[in-house]
Design a protein around this motif. Sequence first.
Motif, PDB file in Angstrom:
ATOM      1  N   ALA A   4       0.818  -1.211   0.000  1.00 43.42           N
ATOM      2  CA  ALA A   4       0.000   0.000   0.000  1.00 43.42           C
ATOM      3  C   ALA A   4       0.852   1.261   0.000  1.00 43.42           C
ATOM      4  CB  ALA A   4      -0.933  -0.004   1.210  1.00 43.42           C
ATOM      5  N   THR A   5       2.010   1.249   0.677  1.00 49.97           N
ATOM      6  CA  THR A   5       2.841   2.453   0.735  1.00 49.97           C
ATOM      7  C   THR A   5       3.454   2.777  -0.627  1.00 49.97           C
ATOM      8  OG1 THR A   5       4.751   1.145   1.453  1.00 49.97           O
ATOM      9  CG2 THR A   5       3.398   2.169   3.172  1.00 49.97           C
ATOM     10  N   ASN A   6       3.450   1.820  -1.550  1.00 48.36           N
ATOM     11  CA  ASN A   6       3.965   2.086  -2.887  1.00 48.36           C
ATOM     12  C   ASN A   6       3.042   2.992  -3.702  1.00 48.36           C
ATOM     13  OD1 ASN A   6       6.534   0.287  -3.901  1.00 48.36           O
ATOM     14  ND2 ASN A   6       5.459  -0.662  -2.176  1.00 48.36           N
ATOM     15  N   PHE A   7       1.805   3.230  -3.197  1.00 48.32           N
ATOM     16  CA  PHE A   7       0.940   4.214  -3.843  1.00 48.32           C
ATOM     17  C   PHE A   7       1.531   5.616  -3.719  1.00 48.32           C
ATOM     18  CE2 PHE A   7      -2.447   0.987  -3.333  1.00 48.32           C
ATOM     19  CZ  PHE A   7      -2.989   1.036  -4.607  1.00 48.32           C
ATOM     20  N   TYR A   8       2.266   5.850  -2.631  1.00 45.63           N
ATOM     21  CA  TYR A   8       2.885   7.153  -2.399  1.00 45.63           C
ATOM     22  C   TYR A   8       4.319   6.915  -1.926  1.00 45.63           C
ATOM     23  CZ  TYR A   8       3.319  12.045  -0.988  1.00 45.63           C
ATOM     24  OH  TYR A   8       3.719  13.366  -0.881  1.00 45.63           O
ATOM     25  N   PRO A   9       5.209   6.530  -2.840  1.00 45.76           N
ATOM     26  CA  PRO A   9       6.564   6.123  -2.453  1.00 45.76           C
ATOM     27  C   PRO A   9       7.472   7.303  -2.124  1.00 45.76           C
ATOM     28  CG  PRO A   9       6.324   5.998  -4.837  1.00 45.76           C
ATOM     29  CD  PRO A   9       4.977   6.391  -4.287  1.00 45.76           C
ATOM     30  N   GLU A  10       7.644   7.552  -0.852  1.00 39.23           N
ATOM     31  CA  GLU A  10       8.576   8.552  -0.371  1.00 39.23           C
ATOM     32  C   GLU A  10       9.455   7.909   0.690  1.00 39.23           C
ATOM     33  OE1 GLU A  10       8.963  11.464  -1.624  1.00 39.23           O
ATOM     34  OE2 GLU A  10       7.141  11.653  -2.842  1.00 39.23           O
ATOM     35  N   VAL A  11      10.538   8.582   1.033  1.00 45.16           N
ATOM     36  CA  VAL A  11      11.448   8.039   2.034  1.00 45.16           C
ATOM     37  C   VAL A  11      10.718   7.790   3.348  1.00 45.16           C
ATOM     38  CG1 VAL A  11      13.496   8.518   3.429  1.00 45.16           C
ATOM     39  CG2 VAL A  11      13.485   9.090   0.993  1.00 45.16           C
ATOM     40  N   TYR A  12       9.828   8.724   3.746  1.00 47.30           N
ATOM     41  CA  TYR A  12       9.150   8.624   5.036  1.00 47.30           C
ATOM     42  C   TYR A  12       7.947   7.671   5.012  1.00 47.30           C
ATOM     43  CZ  TYR A  12       6.394  12.290   2.716  1.00 47.30           C
ATOM     44  OH  TYR A  12       5.650  13.015   1.813  1.00 47.30           O
ATOM     45  N   THR A  13       7.592   7.128   3.868  1.00 48.34           N
ATOM     46  CA  THR A  13       6.514   6.134   3.808  1.00 48.34           C
ATOM     47  C   THR A  13       7.058   4.745   3.479  1.00 48.34           C
ATOM     48  OG1 THR A  13       6.104   6.631   1.461  1.00 48.34           O
ATOM     49  CG2 THR A  13       4.796   7.815   3.109  1.00 48.34           C
ATOM     50  N   LEU A  14       7.863   4.651   2.431  1.00 47.56           N
ATOM     51  CA  LEU A  14       8.314   3.349   1.952  1.00 47.56           C
ATOM     52  C   LEU A  14       9.332   2.706   2.889  1.00 47.56           C
ATOM     53  CD1 LEU A  14       7.586   1.664  -0.527  1.00 47.56           C
ATOM     54  CD2 LEU A  14       9.613   2.577  -1.664  1.00 47.56           C
ATOM     55  N   ILE A  15      10.276   3.488   3.392  1.00 49.45           N
ATOM     56  CA  ILE A  15      11.335   2.927   4.236  1.00 49.45           C
ATOM     57  C   ILE A  15      10.783   2.408   5.570  1.00 49.45           C
ATOM     58  CG2 ILE A  15      13.526   3.381   5.385  1.00 49.45           C
ATOM     59  CD1 ILE A  15      13.692   3.292   2.340  1.00 49.45           C
ATOM     60  N   PRO A  16       9.948   3.183   6.313  1.00 49.47           N
ATOM     61  CA  PRO A  16       9.390   2.633   7.555  1.00 49.47           C
ATOM     62  C   PRO A  16       8.528   1.394   7.333  1.00 49.47           C
ATOM     63  CG  PRO A  16       9.157   5.021   7.515  1.00 49.47           C
ATOM     64  CD  PRO A  16       9.606   4.620   6.149  1.00 49.47           C
ATOM     65  N   ALA A  17       7.712   1.413   6.268  1.00 46.60           N
ATOM     66  CA  ALA A  17       6.869   0.244   5.982  1.00 46.60           C
ATOM     67  C   ALA A  17       7.724  -0.973   5.664  1.00 46.60           C
ATOM     68  CB  ALA A  17       5.929   0.551   4.824  1.00 46.60           C
ATOM     69  N   ALA A  18       8.825  -0.754   4.955  1.00 42.57           N
ATOM     70  CA  ALA A  18       9.727  -1.858   4.648  1.00 42.57           C
ATOM     71  C   ALA A  18      10.378  -2.400   5.916  1.00 42.57           C
ATOM     72  CB  ALA A  18      10.793  -1.400   3.659  1.00 42.57           C
TER      73      ALA A  18
END
Length: 509
Positions: free
Chosen positions: A154-168
């Motif tokens: 789901a975070t790949n809908f809005y891939p930014e450092v502060y969304t994608l990295i924490p979710a990963a």
Amino acid sequence: MSCSPRPDDINLDNRATLSQESQNINGDVAESTMANDEESSLLGCGGQSKFGKSFGTTSNSPNSPPTLPLFTPLQYWKNLIVVSVAFMLIMSAFDALANLQSTLNSSSGLGVASLFALYVGLTISSFVTPLIVWLLSVKRTLVVCCFFYALYTATNFYPEVYTLIPAAGLLGIAAAPFWAAANTYVTTSAIQLADVTGDVSETVINRFNGVFFCFCRSAQVWGNLISSLVLHDTSTAVTGDHCGRDSCGQRNSFDIIIPKGGGHVPDKQVFGLLSIYIGIGLLAVAILTFLLDRLPRMSNQDNGALRIQVCDHLTSTFRLMRCPYLLLLIPIIIYSGAEQAFISADFTQSFVSCTQGPGMVGYVMIGYGGANALASVIFGQLEEYTCRIAIFMFGGLLHLALMIVFQVWNPLTSAVWQLILMAVGWGVGDSVLRTQINSILGVLFSDAQEPAFANLRLWKSLGFAVTYAITIPHVICVTAEIYGLMALLTFSLVCYIFMEYALLRLSRR
């Protein structure tokens, strides 16, 4: 060297000693067992030997909780299919998305950086995996951790450092217990089925692992088929001279020109692809929740005081590292993670996207996944009729041969079928490592599965993390990575041969 010893090759006294020692790894034994802690183990470690006694389903301790009855053979096979199908679904979404991270989120290496964060989290959580699985139970661990895969998608809908990295990172923390619980479920089911049918447990474990990884690796087929169909019109690329072994880091991500995407995959196609993957992930959660049965409780589970058990489970991963057999397996486990990171990041970006465009990544990786799935079944059955060391060496030498080809092959002049052929060969070699490593750990440490598979995720994740880390900067070239993989694989095979030799000597005592 002759074939690896079978369980019945060890005399009864040695098997009894190995079984006795193996129970001490989790500290879940009665005082009468603890009194024999100072006996020297022939295995040299606290885990269950492949030559030792398998799980029981009744307890001699008055403090043991009530046990569940064993399933029928049909129920064990049904549960194997259920957990395998669920993993096929969740990994269809994750594997295909991971293959595209170096292309979809190429800006500043964000996609690969998220995969690096994922495996750093996975490495860290491996230390507490036995405790998590023990606290939640195997089934609950599978259900709860499965949600984090959908969150990462789901975070790949809005891939930014502060969304994608924490979710990963969160997915990495959940992935270690998720896979350890799955390995434990499959191995325990195989051991209990062997008890019911009277078969040799090693044979059933290999068979179950073959089926499980057949479904898991077929995920590369279904997930990549979906991505290829959705991204079918992004398969044209105009490239420079730096593809294949000459590619360095993420530099070539910016050389790809896609006619309809303005230099990137169109957002509409990305959103459609992610929506499909999220739906698949939620379906996997539902299957695990409503169709998977809770396994019968093992006889040595949940004995002793709560505080003692928590400490034992927290330290069991470290204590199992004292085992010389595990130490000799660690290099090949690290390589297993490194080679999977190479095929999903470097091969897809530097050999496929760079020469054919991102739309062809899925089609090429379908060949990888299909060969991996089919070979998993074949090698899962073949070990019963041939030497395990022969199977292992075949997979290792196949990868070495392919890496030599990568060093002399110019993908710019290649056709798509040649890329698919390379992916197929890599998938066959990977299937050997996956099935045989899991089977070896299952039969060597059948009474200490959570710490054994936690070590598997720990060292495998380390291989993933290091490979992704050196892929992010622009100064590390693919040719240097290939040389590093070749050196690591050679060292790993030497260590593995020493392990088999030690097992062979033990069988002759």
